[in-house]
Write a protein that holds these residues in place. Structure first.
Motif, PDB file in Angstrom:
ATOM      1  N   UNK A 125      -1.977  -3.544   1.065  1.00 43.43           N
ATOM      2  CA  UNK A 125      -1.936  -3.486   2.534  1.00 43.43           C
ATOM      3  C   UNK A 125      -1.035  -2.357   3.044  1.00 43.43           C
ATOM      4  N   UNK A 126      -0.307  -1.697   2.117  1.00 41.27           N
ATOM      5  CA  UNK A 126       0.742  -0.767   2.557  1.00 41.27           C
ATOM      6  C   UNK A 126       0.252   0.668   2.628  1.00 41.27           C
ATOM      7  N   UNK A 127       0.839   1.379   3.571  1.00 40.75           N
ATOM      8  CA  UNK A 127       0.595   2.820   3.714  1.00 40.75           C
ATOM      9  C   UNK A 127       1.973   3.490   3.627  1.00 40.75           C
ATOM     10  N   UNK A 128       2.032   4.650   2.960  1.00 41.27           N
ATOM     11  CA  UNK A 128       3.307   5.357   2.894  1.00 41.27           C
ATOM     12  C   UNK A 128       3.680   5.852   4.293  1.00 41.27           C
ATOM     13  N   UNK A 129       4.930   5.646   4.705  1.00 40.44           N
ATOM     14  CA  UNK A 129       5.328   6.120   6.040  1.00 40.44           C
ATOM     15  C   UNK A 129       5.502   7.633   6.006  1.00 40.44           C
ATOM     16  N   UNK A 160       1.411  -1.066  -9.135  1.00 39.72           N
ATOM     17  CA  UNK A 160       1.596   0.272  -9.719  1.00 39.72           C
ATOM     18  C   UNK A 160       1.755   1.378  -8.667  1.00 39.72           C
ATOM     19  N   UNK A 161       1.318   1.130  -7.437  1.00 40.22           N
ATOM     20  CA  UNK A 161       1.395   2.182  -6.412  1.00 40.22           C
ATOM     21  C   UNK A 161       2.752   2.271  -5.719  1.00 40.22           C
ATOM     22  N   UNK A 162       3.614   1.262  -5.913  1.00 39.99           N
ATOM     23  CA  UNK A 162       4.847   1.219  -5.128  1.00 39.99           C
ATOM     24  C   UNK A 162       6.064   0.998  -5.994  1.00 39.99           C
ATOM     25  N   UNK A 163       7.166   1.701  -5.630  1.00 39.17           N
ATOM     26  CA  UNK A 163       8.432   1.585  -6.350  1.00 39.17           C
ATOM     27  C   UNK A 163       9.510   1.171  -5.364  1.00 39.17           C
ATOM     28  N   UNK A 164      10.549   0.519  -5.862  1.00 36.67           N
ATOM     29  CA  UNK A 164      11.693   0.196  -5.000  1.00 36.67           C
ATOM     30  C   UNK A 164      12.181   1.486  -4.339  1.00 36.67           C
ATOM     31  N   UNK A 165      12.443   1.404  -3.049  1.00 37.47           N
ATOM     32  CA  UNK A 165      12.919   2.575  -2.302  1.00 37.47           C
ATOM     33  C   UNK A 165      11.828   3.261  -1.506  1.00 37.47           C
ATOM     34  N   UNK A 166      10.556   2.980  -1.795  1.00 33.29           N
ATOM     35  CA  UNK A 166       9.462   3.589  -1.019  1.00 33.29           C
ATOM     36  C   UNK A 166       9.505   3.104   0.429  1.00 33.29           C
ATOM     37  N   UNK A 167       9.186   4.021   1.339  1.00 32.55           N
ATOM     38  CA  UNK A 167       9.167   3.695   2.773  1.00 32.55           C
ATOM     39  C   UNK A 167       7.714   3.492   3.199  1.00 32.55           C
ATOM     40  N   UNK A 168       7.420   2.342   3.763  1.00 30.22           N
ATOM     41  CA  UNK A 168       6.019   1.973   4.006  1.00 30.22           C
ATOM     42  C   UNK A 168       5.797   1.462   5.427  1.00 30.22           C
ATOM     43  N   UNK A 178       4.669 -11.256  14.135  1.00 23.32           N
ATOM     44  CA  UNK A 178       4.967  -9.854  13.842  1.00 23.32           C
ATOM     45  C   UNK A 178       3.864  -9.245  13.008  1.00 23.32           C
ATOM     46  N   UNK A 179       2.915  -8.562  13.688  1.00 20.92           N
ATOM     47  CA  UNK A 179       1.758  -8.020  12.949  1.00 20.92           C
ATOM     48  C   UNK A 179       2.012  -6.601  12.438  1.00 20.92           C
ATOM     49  N   UNK A 180       3.133  -6.003  12.838  1.00 20.18           N
ATOM     50  CA  UNK A 180       3.448  -4.625  12.421  1.00 20.18           C
ATOM     51  C   UNK A 180       4.795  -4.583  11.709  1.00 20.18           C
ATOM     52  N   UNK A 181       4.897  -3.775  10.661  1.00 19.98           N
ATOM     53  CA  UNK A 181       6.187  -3.602   9.974  1.00 19.98           C
ATOM     54  C   UNK A 181       6.361  -2.165   9.495  1.00 19.98           C
ATOM     55  N   UNK A 182       7.583  -1.669   9.650  1.00 19.55           N
ATOM     56  CA  UNK A 182       8.021  -0.471   8.917  1.00 19.55           C
ATOM     57  C   UNK A 182       9.105  -0.988   7.986  1.00 19.55           C
ATOM     58  N   UNK A 183       9.000  -0.695   6.704  1.00 17.65           N
ATOM     59  CA  UNK A 183       9.858  -1.392   5.743  1.00 17.65           C
ATOM     60  C   UNK A 183      10.186  -0.509   4.544  1.00 17.65           C
ATOM     61  N   UNK A 184      11.195  -0.959   3.787  1.00 21.06           N
ATOM     62  CA  UNK A 184      11.539  -0.334   2.508  1.00 21.06           C
ATOM     63  C   UNK A 184      11.154  -1.308   1.396  1.00 21.06           C
ATOM     64  N   UNK A 185      10.480  -0.795   0.362  1.00 16.72           N
ATOM     65  CA  UNK A 185      10.135  -1.636  -0.791  1.00 16.72           C
ATOM     66  C   UNK A 185      11.428  -1.958  -1.541  1.00 16.72           C
ATOM     67  N   UNK A 186      11.672  -3.270  -1.774  1.00 22.52           N
ATOM     68  CA  UNK A 186      12.862  -3.611  -2.575  1.00 22.52           C
ATOM     69  C   UNK A 186      12.499  -4.118  -3.969  1.00 22.52           C
ATOM     70  N   UNK A 187      11.271  -4.576  -4.176  1.00 28.77           N
ATOM     71  CA  UNK A 187      10.813  -4.951  -5.522  1.00 28.77           C
ATOM     72  C   UNK A 187       9.300  -4.830  -5.538  1.00 28.77           C
ATOM     73  N   UNK A 188       8.747  -4.366  -6.670  1.00 29.60           N
ATOM     74  CA  UNK A 188       7.298  -4.175  -6.725  1.00 29.60           C
ATOM     75  C   UNK A 188       6.745  -4.420  -8.120  1.00 29.60           C
ATOM     76  N   UNK A 189       5.645  -5.177  -8.174  1.00 28.12           N
ATOM     77  CA  UNK A 189       4.852  -5.293  -9.406  1.00 28.12           C
ATOM     78  C   UNK A 189       3.538  -4.569  -9.228  1.00 28.12           C
ATOM     79  N   UNK A 206      10.113   8.254  12.080  1.00 26.68           N
ATOM     80  CA  UNK A 206      11.169   7.295  11.750  1.00 26.68           C
ATOM     81  C   UNK A 206      10.561   5.893  11.757  1.00 26.68           C
ATOM     82  N   UNK A 207      11.266   4.888  11.204  1.00 29.18           N
ATOM     83  CA  UNK A 207      10.732   3.520  11.275  1.00 29.18           C
ATOM     84  C   UNK A 207      10.455   3.087  12.723  1.00 29.18           C
ATOM     85  N   UNK A 208      11.340   3.445  13.643  1.00 33.23           N
ATOM     86  CA  UNK A 208      11.126   3.056  15.054  1.00 33.23           C
ATOM     87  C   UNK A 208       9.891   3.771  15.612  1.00 33.23           C
TER      88      UNK A 208
END
Ligand SMILES: NC(=O)c1ccc[n+]([C@@H]2O[C@H](COP(=O)([O-])OP(=O)(O)OC[C@H]3O[C@@H](n4cnc5c(N)ncnc54)[C@H](OP(=O)(O)O)[C@@H]3O)[C@@H](O)[C@H]2O)c1
Length: 330
Positions: A112-116, A79-87, A66-77, A121-123
């Motif tokens: 590696x993440x880009x804001x969606x 500084x650019x990402x917070x829980x709940x961000x859509x990426x 699986x080289x592609x993902x649309x995802x929700x951040x659930x935990x982050x250390x 939509x994720x799909x």
């Protein structure tokens, strides 16, 4: 969630790859500063190579493809990402050296993440996925070379596949007259609806490659490689540009230098895995802006995680049409 569903690839002593749907736990996740709940993934040709072991794309065992993902951040250390961000995450070795997206959970580098974009939509983001990124990069290379629709038509090989269908759709939207090449005549009507001007068979690309063939196209997007790309290059107009995207027919490329030195054509490769992060932000903004949601839906099939391995086997046989999205937590 203490454990979660994932597809796992393992290699036996003879080097044969086996794939199974299993459950993994948080402790199986790899190093990274962001943990993701995957909402959707996709079936890319590289996933097909990983699942079948046809080419050694997996360089760490066991592996989750699986080289592609649309995802929700659930935990982050990070500084650019917070829980709940859509990426969105595509490439960076995910599914090759780092556990991939056919999994309800991933842990990755936040770099590696880009804001969606909200418009996708994720799909939809996964319908575009690596295919959208690759075609957008190729379009940028054409622009930088100063090749425009006014110079003549563009040819897309492997047009009924995922990246090919994406190229047909985006090139047509950019005003190009698109010749779509497919070995599947039953896909012609769909390719015309995506914006192709004409659909032709593979016959023109069979047989011995001439050093210089009749000049036909100002540009090319090639998904196939091998002799097909050599034919394509021999048919470019003077100053034409071929974008080498894929190797569906093979890695070899036995061409004449004649088109390069007598017609000044260029052959440019695109590697979607290592596109710099800042450029990815631009590409996703571009894709969100230009995409025709109805056409994207018409070239996309959505399947469950339980069906992903079978779809991956079919993609390397060349029997999958358009893009396949894997719905996960969505
Ligand atoms: N450069 C990058 O960063 C990048 C990114 C993504 C994908 N790729 C590569 O791009 C290629 C296409 O990926 P995809 O996801 O679109 O795969 P796909 O859906 O399987 O499409 C490949 C298409 O190539 C054509 N094809 C397959 N075998 C062929 C053969 N022997 N001779 C002629 N045509 C053949 C078929 O099209 P028709 O049935 O229409 O003829 C097939 O649908 C793959 O090689 C993949 O690894 C590269």
């Amino acid at each position: 969630m203490t454990d979660f569903a994932a597809v796992l690839l393992e290699q036996d002593a003879e080097g044969k790859t086996a794939a199974r749907l299993t459950r993994l736990s948080e402790s199986d996740l790899m190093q990274g500063d962001v943990t993701l709940a995957v909402r959707a993934s996709a079936v890319n040709f590289k996933d097909g190579l990983a699942v079948t072991g046809r080419l050694p794309v997996v360089r760490r065992w066991p592996m989750v493809p699986g080289v592609d993902a649309a995802a929700t951040v659930i935990a982050s250390n990070n500084p650019n990402w917070l829980a709940g961000d859509e990426v969105i995450l595509t490439g960076w070795g995910v599914g090759e050296t780092h556990l991939g997206a056919w999994s309800e959970r991933m842990r990755v580098s936040g770099d590696w993440l880009v804001r969606r974009p909200k418009a996708l939509s994720p799909v939809e983001a996964m319908a575009l996925g690596t295919a959208g990124l690759t075609v957008a990069e190729g379009l940028d290379r054409l622009r930088r070379h100063g090749v425009t629709p006014a110079d003549g038509p563009v040819v897309v090989t492997g047009a009924a596949g995922g990246v090919g269908s994406m190229a047909v759709m985006l090139l047509a939207q950019e005003g190009w007259s698109v010749t779509a090449v497919t070995g599947r005549p039953e896909e012609a009507a769909r390719l015309l609806r995506l914006g192709a001007t004409e659909v032709i068979g593979r016959d023109l690309f069979a047989g011995p490659v001439k050093p210089l063939a009749r000049e036909r196209w100002a540009a090319a997007f090639d998904m196939v490689g091998s002799a097909v790309l050599a034919h394509v290059v021999s048919m470019l107009k003077p100053g034409g540009v071929a974008i080498a995207c894929g190797n569906a027919a093979g890695m070899d490329f036995l061409a004449s230098v004649a088109p390069f030195i007598l017609r000044g054509v260029s052959l440019i490769g695109v590697d979607s895995v290592r596109v710099p992060a800042a450029r990815r932000e631009e590409i996703w903004r571009y894709l969100a802006d230009v995409v025709d949601h109805d056409r994207l839906a018409a070239m996309t099939r959505t399947i469950a995680l339980t069906e992903a391995v079978a779809a991956a086997r079919r993609i390397v046989e060349g029997t999958v049409a358009g893009r396949t999205v894997v719905a996960i937590n969505d």
